[in-house]
Design a protein around this motif. Structure first.
Motif, mmCIF file in Angstrom:
data_model
loop_
_atom_site.group_PDB
_atom_site.id
_atom_site.type_symbol
_atom_site.label_atom_id
_atom_site.label_comp_id
_atom_site.label_asym_id
_atom_site.label_seq_id
_atom_site.Cartn_x
_atom_site.Cartn_y
_atom_site.Cartn_z
ATOM 1 N N GLU A 56 39.671 59.029 30.249
ATOM 2 C CA GLU A 56 40.368 57.710 29.390
ATOM 3 C C GLU A 56 39.727 56.683 30.299
ATOM 4 N N ARG A 58 40.571 52.885 30.327
ATOM 5 C CA ARG A 58 42.097 51.683 30.416
ATOM 6 C C ARG A 58 41.787 50.661 29.869
ATOM 7 N N TYR A 66 45.084 49.670 25.348
ATOM 8 C CA TYR A 66 44.651 50.673 25.075
ATOM 9 C C TYR A 66 43.030 51.862 25.655
ATOM 10 N N ARG A 67 43.293 53.021 24.997
ATOM 11 C CA ARG A 67 42.860 53.678 26.097
ATOM 12 C C ARG A 67 40.892 54.384 24.653
ATOM 13 N N GLN A 85 45.130 52.433 20.447
ATOM 14 C CA GLN A 85 46.269 51.370 21.142
ATOM 15 C C GLN A 85 47.202 52.240 21.336
ATOM 16 N N LYS A 86 47.489 51.875 22.626
ATOM 17 C CA LYS A 86 48.654 53.352 23.280
ATOM 18 C C LYS A 86 49.993 52.290 22.932
ATOM 19 N N THR A 91 50.554 59.822 26.133
ATOM 20 C CA THR A 91 49.221 59.415 24.787
ATOM 21 C C THR A 91 49.372 60.367 23.993
ATOM 22 N N GLU A 95 44.884 62.607 19.726
ATOM 23 C CA GLU A 95 44.296 61.775 20.078
ATOM 24 C C GLU A 95 43.250 62.333 20.942
#
Length: 114
Positions: A56, A58, A66-67, A85-86, A91, A95
């Motif tokens: 991921e 970051r 965001y990821r 957007q986390k 997580t 996704e």
């Protein structure tokens, strides 16, 4: 030691397009870092331990996280998949599942090309 970044289908752009310009600038900065820096700090690029070969990207901007999921191909090619957007600590599983499906699809389709 530059890496090439490849966007798989439109998944990344679907995530990227509606973002604010300052967030886009931060994403571009982090992607440029991944392209240029040999040992990318874990703060910006981290492997997902339970998901074979999935990483991921970051990005943090102001208080937003965001990821972007990706993987490596031939060591130097970074393939970008979906982003989001986390909003929680964890997580979202859907996704990760989407990213794993896209990764599998990418390698399956790539191997079919002459």
């Amino acid at each position: 030691m530059a890496r090439e970044i490849v966007f798989y289908k439109n998944h990344f752009f679907d995530f990227y397009a509606p973002l604010q310009n300052k967030v886009k600038m931060k994403i571009k900065y982090v992607l440029e870092l991944i392209k240029q820096v040999e040992k990318v700090p874990i703060k910006f690029l981290s492997p997902l331990t339970d998901y074979d070969g999935l990483y991921e990207v970051r990005i943090e901007y102001e208080s937003n996280i965001y990821r972007i999921f990706c993987c490596f191909d031939k060591g130097k090619l970074v393939i970008l998949f979906n982003g989001f957007q986390k909003k929680t600590q964890k997580t979202p599983k859907k996704e990760i599942e989407k990213a794993m499906r896209l990764k599998q699809e990418y390698f399956t389709n790539k191997d079919k090309k002459p």
